[in-house]
Scaffold this motif. Structure first.
Motif, PDB file in Angstrom:
ATOM      1  N   SER A  85     -23.845  33.626 -26.320  1.00  0.00           N
ATOM      2  CA  SER A  85     -23.872  34.927 -26.986  1.00  0.00           C
ATOM      3  C   SER A  85     -24.086  34.781 -28.492  1.00  0.00           C
ATOM      4  CB  SER A  85     -22.565  35.679 -26.721  1.00  0.00           C
ATOM      5  OG  SER A  85     -21.457  34.927 -27.213  1.00  0.00           O
ATOM      6  N   GLY A  86     -23.925  33.569 -28.998  1.00  0.00           N
ATOM      7  CA  GLY A  86     -24.171  33.319 -30.417  1.00  0.00           C
ATOM      8  C   GLY A  86     -25.608  33.503 -30.816  1.00  0.00           C
ATOM      9  N   ALA A  87     -26.500  33.680 -29.843  1.00  0.00           N
ATOM     10  CA  ALA A  87     -27.913  33.901 -30.163  1.00  0.00           C
ATOM     11  C   ALA A  87     -28.107  35.152 -31.011  1.00  0.00           C
ATOM     12  CB  ALA A  87     -28.740  34.001 -28.880  1.00  0.00           C
ATOM     13  N   TRP A  88     -27.192  36.112 -30.889  1.00  0.00           N
ATOM     14  CA  TRP A  88     -27.322  37.317 -31.720  1.00  0.00           C
ATOM     15  C   TRP A  88     -27.180  36.982 -33.203  1.00  0.00           C
ATOM     16  CZ3 TRP A  88     -29.750  41.120 -29.822  1.00  0.00           C
ATOM     17  CH2 TRP A  88     -29.617  41.473 -28.476  1.00  0.00           C
ATOM     18  N   TRP A  89     -26.434  35.927 -33.523  1.00  0.00           N
ATOM     19  CA  TRP A  89     -26.370  35.478 -34.912  1.00  0.00           C
ATOM     20  C   TRP A  89     -27.748  35.019 -35.389  1.00  0.00           C
ATOM     21  CZ3 TRP A  89     -22.830  36.529 -38.331  1.00  0.00           C
ATOM     22  CH2 TRP A  89     -21.502  36.772 -37.922  1.00  0.00           C
ATOM     23  N   ASN A  90     -28.455  34.312 -34.508  1.00  0.00           N
ATOM     24  CA  ASN A  90     -29.800  33.854 -34.869  1.00  0.00           C
ATOM     25  C   ASN A  90     -30.761  35.025 -35.031  1.00  0.00           C
ATOM     26  OD1 ASN A  90     -28.902  31.312 -32.739  1.00  0.00           O
ATOM     27  ND2 ASN A  90     -29.534  30.842 -34.831  1.00  0.00           N
ATOM     28  N   VAL A  91     -30.596  36.052 -34.199  1.00  0.00           N
ATOM     29  CA  VAL A  91     -31.409  37.253 -34.360  1.00  0.00           C
ATOM     30  C   VAL A  91     -31.186  37.849 -35.747  1.00  0.00           C
ATOM     31  CG1 VAL A  91     -31.789  39.614 -33.547  1.00  0.00           C
ATOM     32  CG2 VAL A  91     -31.408  37.772 -31.887  1.00  0.00           C
ATOM     33  N   ALA A  92     -29.921  37.979 -36.137  1.00  0.00           N
ATOM     34  CA  ALA A  92     -29.584  38.573 -37.431  1.00  0.00           C
ATOM     35  C   ALA A  92     -30.114  37.723 -38.588  1.00  0.00           C
ATOM     36  CB  ALA A  92     -28.073  38.742 -37.552  1.00  0.00           C
ATOM     37  N   ILE A  93     -29.979  36.397 -38.473  1.00  0.00           N
ATOM     38  CA  ILE A  93     -30.442  35.504 -39.539  1.00  0.00           C
ATOM     39  C   ILE A  93     -31.950  35.600 -39.714  1.00  0.00           C
ATOM     40  CG2 ILE A  93     -30.738  33.066 -40.172  1.00  0.00           C
ATOM     41  CD1 ILE A  93     -27.952  32.577 -38.917  1.00  0.00           C
ATOM     42  N   ASP A  94     -32.691  35.559 -38.586  1.00  0.00           N
ATOM     43  CA  ASP A  94     -34.152  35.615 -38.672  1.00  0.00           C
ATOM     44  C   ASP A  94     -34.634  36.949 -39.226  1.00  0.00           C
ATOM     45  OD1 ASP A  94     -34.920  33.074 -37.843  1.00  0.00           O
ATOM     46  OD2 ASP A  94     -34.745  33.575 -35.729  1.00  0.00           O
ATOM     47  N   LEU A  95     -34.029  38.050 -38.773  1.00  0.00           N
ATOM     48  CA  LEU A  95     -34.417  39.354 -39.305  1.00  0.00           C
ATOM     49  C   LEU A  95     -34.137  39.438 -40.808  1.00  0.00           C
ATOM     50  CD1 LEU A  95     -33.205  41.805 -36.512  1.00  0.00           C
ATOM     51  CD2 LEU A  95     -35.565  41.190 -37.079  1.00  0.00           C
ATOM     52  N   ALA A  96     -32.976  38.924 -41.216  1.00  0.00           N
ATOM     53  CA  ALA A  96     -32.616  38.959 -42.632  1.00  0.00           C
ATOM     54  C   ALA A  96     -33.590  38.139 -43.472  1.00  0.00           C
ATOM     55  CB  ALA A  96     -31.193  38.453 -42.822  1.00  0.00           C
ATOM     56  N   LEU A  97     -33.974  36.973 -42.987  1.00  0.00           N
ATOM     57  CA  LEU A  97     -34.905  36.132 -43.733  1.00  0.00           C
ATOM     58  C   LEU A  97     -36.284  36.778 -43.826  1.00  0.00           C
ATOM     59  CD1 LEU A  97     -33.911  32.596 -42.398  1.00  0.00           C
ATOM     60  CD2 LEU A  97     -33.540  33.500 -44.703  1.00  0.00           C
ATOM     61  N   GLY A  98     -36.741  37.380 -42.727  1.00  0.00           N
ATOM     62  CA  GLY A  98     -38.024  38.069 -42.766  1.00  0.00           C
ATOM     63  C   GLY A  98     -38.022  39.217 -43.760  1.00  0.00           C
ATOM     64  N   LEU A  99     -36.965  40.010 -43.741  1.00  0.00           N
ATOM     65  CA  LEU A  99     -36.860  41.138 -44.676  1.00  0.00           C
ATOM     66  C   LEU A  99     -36.699  40.653 -46.112  1.00  0.00           C
ATOM     67  CD1 LEU A  99     -34.563  43.501 -42.586  1.00  0.00           C
ATOM     68  CD2 LEU A  99     -37.006  43.816 -43.080  1.00  0.00           C
ATOM     69  N   LEU A 100     -36.022  39.519 -46.290  1.00  0.00           N
ATOM     70  CA  LEU A 100     -35.854  38.965 -47.639  1.00  0.00           C
ATOM     71  C   LEU A 100     -37.206  38.565 -48.228  1.00  0.00           C
ATOM     72  CD1 LEU A 100     -33.826  38.051 -49.831  1.00  0.00           C
ATOM     73  CD2 LEU A 100     -33.793  35.808 -48.707  1.00  0.00           C
ATOM     74  N   ILE A 101     -38.054  37.943 -47.418  1.00  0.00           N
ATOM     75  CA  ILE A 101     -39.387  37.574 -47.887  1.00  0.00           C
ATOM     76  C   ILE A 101     -40.162  38.810 -48.315  1.00  0.00           C
ATOM     77  CG2 ILE A 101     -41.635  36.703 -47.116  1.00  0.00           C
ATOM     78  CD1 ILE A 101     -40.113  34.627 -45.457  1.00  0.00           C
ATOM     79  N   VAL A 102     -40.121  39.847 -47.487  1.00  0.00           N
ATOM     80  CA  VAL A 102     -40.819  41.092 -47.833  1.00  0.00           C
ATOM     81  C   VAL A 102     -40.246  41.688 -49.108  1.00  0.00           C
ATOM     82  CG1 VAL A 102     -41.272  43.461 -47.105  1.00  0.00           C
ATOM     83  CG2 VAL A 102     -41.452  41.594 -45.444  1.00  0.00           C
ATOM     84  N   GLY A 103     -38.919  41.742 -49.197  1.00  0.00           N
ATOM     85  CA  GLY A 103     -38.277  42.361 -50.351  1.00  0.00           C
ATOM     86  C   GLY A 103     -38.563  41.644 -51.657  1.00  0.00           C
ATOM     87  N   ARG A 117     -43.868  47.050 -50.021  1.00  0.00           N
ATOM     88  CA  ARG A 117     -42.892  46.460 -49.103  1.00  0.00           C
ATOM     89  C   ARG A 117     -42.948  47.128 -47.734  1.00  0.00           C
ATOM     90  NH1 ARG A 117     -38.114  46.551 -53.612  1.00  0.00           N
ATOM     91  NH2 ARG A 117     -38.737  44.651 -54.735  1.00  0.00           N
ATOM     92  N   ALA A 118     -43.011  48.460 -47.743  1.00  0.00           N
ATOM     93  CA  ALA A 118     -43.082  49.189 -46.479  1.00  0.00           C
ATOM     94  C   ALA A 118     -44.362  48.837 -45.724  1.00  0.00           C
ATOM     95  CB  ALA A 118     -43.017  50.695 -46.736  1.00  0.00           C
ATOM     96  N   LEU A 119     -45.477  48.755 -46.433  1.00  0.00           N
ATOM     97  CA  LEU A 119     -46.751  48.410 -45.808  1.00  0.00           C
ATOM     98  C   LEU A 119     -46.726  46.989 -45.257  1.00  0.00           C
ATOM     99  CD1 LEU A 119     -49.680  49.153 -45.174  1.00  0.00           C
ATOM    100  CD2 LEU A 119     -50.300  48.408 -47.491  1.00  0.00           C
ATOM    101  N   THR A 120     -46.113  46.087 -46.014  1.00  0.00           N
ATOM    102  CA  THR A 120     -46.040  44.685 -45.583  1.00  0.00           C
ATOM    103  C   THR A 120     -45.159  44.543 -44.347  1.00  0.00           C
ATOM    104  OG1 THR A 120     -46.349  43.943 -47.867  1.00  0.00           O
ATOM    105  CG2 THR A 120     -45.448  42.352 -46.306  1.00  0.00           C
TER     106      THR A 120
END
Length: 210
Positions: A154-172, A181-184
């Motif tokens: 069930s710890g995979a949800w942590w990886n989901v959160a980490i990957d989403l956060a990193l992707g959004l951080l790159i965009v931001g 940012r919205a377009l990207t």
């Protein structure tokens, strides 16, 4: 200032060696779920992206350099496994290693080029920044699929959160204005879908370590 050819060549060799060797150390000694960032295709692809971003200009130079960077990282990873874990050195030239080198060439060309595009303007800048975010979004989708499997941690949800956060951080951090940012981010979503399909066609979601 654009780095010179000698600096690029040195970085490719040394950086590729460190990427592979330290990646193995990261996976081996850091705790879950942080360790999964080492066992990640996204991390390696983003390393190629930032190499292209550092090169600044010359798409051919960035693409070739990023490809070599990832190719060098593959045997370096397996060398670390042999030295630190006692694995057989023959794995350095095994078919699995060669397959990952081929993938390294493909990823290096695509993401090295994206790194140079990210410094540009217009649609290329949008796509250039969207690509590294997309690989994190795609990986988050794969972890989400694993998290719904009762036989997977069930710890995979942590990886989901980490990957989403990193992707959004790159965009931001890299996309610029709120509109850009919205377009990207919107561009990264279909790119993530395309990457997900590519993994399925290639035979499933594999880690860069085989």
């Amino acid at each position: 200032m654009r780095p010179g050819d000698r600096a690029v060549a040195l970085f490719v060799v040394v950086g590729g060696f460190l990427l592979g060797f330290l990646d193995f150390c990261w996976i081996k000694w850091l705790p879950f779920p942080v360790a999964e960032l080492g066992n990640s295709t996204a991390t390696w692809a983003v390393a190629a992206f930032f190499f292209g971003y550092w090169v600044r200009s010359g798409r051919v130079r960035a693409a070739l350099g990023a490809a070599v960077l990832l190719v060098v990282a593959v045997p370096s990873y397996y060398l670390a496994a042999a030295l630190l874990q006692g694995d057989d050195l023959a794995v350095l030239w095994a078919p699995t290693s060669l397959v990952w080198m081929v993938f390294g060439v493909l990823a290096g060309v695509v993401f090295g080029t994206a790194g140079t595009w990210a410094r540009g303007a217009g649609w290329r800048q949008v796509v250039g920044v969207a690509l590294p975010a997309a690989v994190f979004f795609e990986e988050a989708a794969r972890f989400a699929g694993k998290a719904t499997d009762p036989g997977y941690s069930s710890g995979a949800w942590w990886n989901v959160a980490i990957d989403l956060a990193l992707g959004l951080l790159i965009v931001g951090l890299m996309a610029g204005s709120h509109r850009r940012r919205a377009l990207t981010a919107a561009t990264a979503v279909p790119l993530a879908g395309a990457i997900l399909v590519s993994f399925a066609v290639a035979g499933g979601a594999l880690s860069p370590t085989g």
